[in-house]
Enzyme design. Structure first.
Site, PDB file in Angstrom:
ATOM      1  N   GLY A  38       0.783  -1.227   0.000  1.00 53.31           N
ATOM      2  CA  GLY A  38       0.000   0.000   0.000  1.00 53.31           C
ATOM      3  C   GLY A  38       0.815   1.277   0.000  1.00 53.31           C
ATOM      4  N   GLN A  98     -10.917  22.824   7.515  1.00 56.90           N
ATOM      5  CA  GLN A  98     -10.376  22.736   8.876  1.00 56.90           C
ATOM      6  C   GLN A  98      -9.327  23.832   9.058  1.00 56.90           C
ATOM      7  OE1 GLN A  98      -9.642  18.682  10.363  1.00 56.90           O
ATOM      8  NE2 GLN A  98     -10.385  17.920   8.393  1.00 56.90           N
ATOM      9  N   HIS A 131     -11.673  27.408   0.271  1.00 61.40           N
ATOM     10  CA  HIS A 131     -12.858  27.524   1.120  1.00 61.40           C
ATOM     11  C   HIS A 131     -12.695  28.643   2.141  1.00 61.40           C
ATOM     12  CE1 HIS A 131     -16.545  26.177   3.022  1.00 61.40           C
ATOM     13  NE2 HIS A 131     -15.942  26.211   4.181  1.00 61.40           N
ATOM     14  N   ASP A 170     -25.609  30.954   2.176  1.00 63.06           N
ATOM     15  CA  ASP A 170     -25.328  31.348   3.561  1.00 63.06           C
ATOM     16  C   ASP A 170     -24.656  32.710   3.544  1.00 63.06           C
ATOM     17  OD1 ASP A 170     -22.585  30.885   2.932  1.00 63.06           O
ATOM     18  OD2 ASP A 170     -22.797  28.786   3.512  1.00 63.06           O
ATOM     19  N   LYS A 193     -29.140  30.276   6.929  1.00 62.12           N
ATOM     20  CA  LYS A 193     -28.913  28.856   7.191  1.00 62.12           C
ATOM     21  C   LYS A 193     -28.375  28.665   8.601  1.00 62.12           C
ATOM     22  CE  LYS A 193     -25.112  26.996   5.907  1.00 62.12           C
ATOM     23  NZ  LYS A 193     -23.971  26.524   5.088  1.00 62.12           N
ATOM     24  N   ASP A 223     -20.810  19.349  -1.025  1.00 59.48           N
ATOM     25  CA  ASP A 223     -20.302  18.149  -0.375  1.00 59.48           C
ATOM     26  C   ASP A 223     -21.414  17.102  -0.321  1.00 59.48           C
ATOM     27  OD1 ASP A 223     -19.022  16.239   1.093  1.00 59.48           O
ATOM     28  OD2 ASP A 223     -18.532  17.507   2.795  1.00 59.48           O
ATOM     29  N   THR A 224     -22.195  17.085   0.742  1.00 66.28           N
ATOM     30  CA  THR A 224     -23.300  16.118   0.825  1.00 66.28           C
ATOM     31  C   THR A 224     -24.581  16.658   0.199  1.00 66.28           C
ATOM     32  OG1 THR A 224     -23.949  16.936   3.000  1.00 66.28           O
ATOM     33  CG2 THR A 224     -22.338  15.138   2.931  1.00 66.28           C
ATOM     34  N   ALA A 225     -24.545  17.903  -0.288  1.00 64.24           N
ATOM     35  CA  ALA A 225     -25.672  18.565  -0.960  1.00 64.24           C
ATOM     36  C   ALA A 225     -26.827  18.888  -0.018  1.00 64.24           C
ATOM     37  CB  ALA A 225     -26.179  17.733  -2.144  1.00 64.24           C
ATOM     38  N   THR A 227     -27.008  21.446   2.183  1.00 64.60           N
ATOM     39  CA  THR A 227     -27.233  22.891   2.106  1.00 64.60           C
ATOM     40  C   THR A 227     -27.922  23.264   0.804  1.00 64.60           C
ATOM     41  OG1 THR A 227     -25.328  23.404   3.502  1.00 64.60           O
ATOM     42  CG2 THR A 227     -26.083  25.133   2.020  1.00 64.60           C
TER      43      THR A 227
END
Length: 314
Positions: A38, A98, A131, A170, A193, A223-225, A227
């Site tokens: 790996g 982050q 970001h 937002d 939001k 990202d996860t949609a 928002t």
């Protein structure tokens, strides 16, 4: 003048080829694979002594950590091969969310990752739509944070039906949305939001008039949609007749594709190719990809020739 050479790993080779097509050059052959246990293996397949080398490697999903380590190994290999200059071209900068301590014993991961990259040999970083803009201050090297807004705006022109309104999902994205509003001569609205926990958002209400208009939601990433879908639903409830979304980085993790496909309020989503979509593009007919190879190619050319990169920010 030193020769310009482009190197890429396995993160997004199609984007690297697009950049090369714009520049009229060829990719330097590079071995980027793994040993049986790996561990990653990297080897540069051509002489780069004294050359200006640009390493195109977004630290993106589906394997952020692998892509990051591969980037660092390529930079180190180039440094040991006596490259003249080494520029890390990171269209999507992983760990950018982050950027601060969120609890007493949490790391500032964006700073740690920045240190990884520069200590490996990168003397400059080129990225798109960080970001958090303050990450530029984490890096002990020049950073060119390009904006995909101009590319996305050009893709939107002539594609909008009806009376448009630009929507920020937002408060933090208002500056980005204002750029779209100015370029498209459209009014601006904001979705209020509230985020209860990471990757979960609850849209509350709309600030601004969207009734009877085509709402264009502008964000830096999906990202996860959660928002995006919540914002689209609220906009329809407030009278918008059509919803189009624009985002620089299609992370699209977890339930994102299912959410987008099942959210009838969303008509179309424009994203760039900073992150390869693979099968996601086939599984989500609402997605439309806009290339940023030309934008990155212009930045690379200007850096190589010593010209101003700031002209690309206008």
């Amino acid at each position: 003048m030193n020769d310009l050479k482009i190197v890429t790993g396995s993160a997004n080779p199609d984007l690297a080829l697009s950049i090369c097509n714009h520049l009229g050059c060829q990719l330097i052959p590079t071995l980027a694979t793994s040993f049986a246990d790996g561990e990653l293996r990297v080897e540069i397949g051509a002489n780069v002594r004294g050359d200006d080398v640009f390493v195109v490697q977004p630290t993106c999903p589906p394997d952020v950590n692998r892509n990051l380590v591969q980037l660092c190994l390529m930079c180190d290999a180039l440094r040991r091969a006596s490259a003249g200059t080494i520029t890390a071209v990171i269209p999507y900068f992983g760990y950018a969310r982050q950027d601060r301590k969120v609890s007493p014993r949490a790391p500032i991961s964006a700073k740690v990752v920045s240190n990884f990259i520069t200590s490996s040999g990168a003397e400059r970083i080129v990225t798109i739509d960080l970001h958090a803009g303050q990450i530029q201050g984490f890096v002990d090297a020049p950073v060119d944070n390009l904006f995909a807004s101009s590319v996305l705006v050009d893709a939107l022109k002539g594609h909008i039906e009806g009376d448009p309104v630009i929507v920020s999902p937002d408060a933090g994205g208002v500056e980005r949305a204002r750029y779209f509003a100015k370029r498209l001569s459209a009014p601006l609205a904001i979705v209020d939001k509230r985020r209860d926990k990471p990757n979960q958002a609850h849209a509350m209400h709309v600030i601004g008039d969207v009734k009877g208009k085509t709402a264009i939601i502008v964000d830096d990433m999906i990202d996860t949609a959660g928002t995006l879908c919540a914002a689209a639903t609220v906009l329809i409830e407030n009278g918008a007749v059509k919803i189009i979304a624009c985002a620089s980085h299609p992370v699209l993790s977890g339930p994102a594709i299912d959410r987008i496909n099942t959210t009838e309020a969303l008509s179309e989503i424009l994203v760039t190719d900073t992150i390869p979509l693979g099968d996601k593009l086939n599984n989500c007919p609402k997605l439309r990809v806009v290339g940023v190879g030309s934008l990155l190619g212009k930045a690379i050319s200007n850096i190589h020739t010593g010209s101003s990169v700031s002209v690309l920010f206008n």
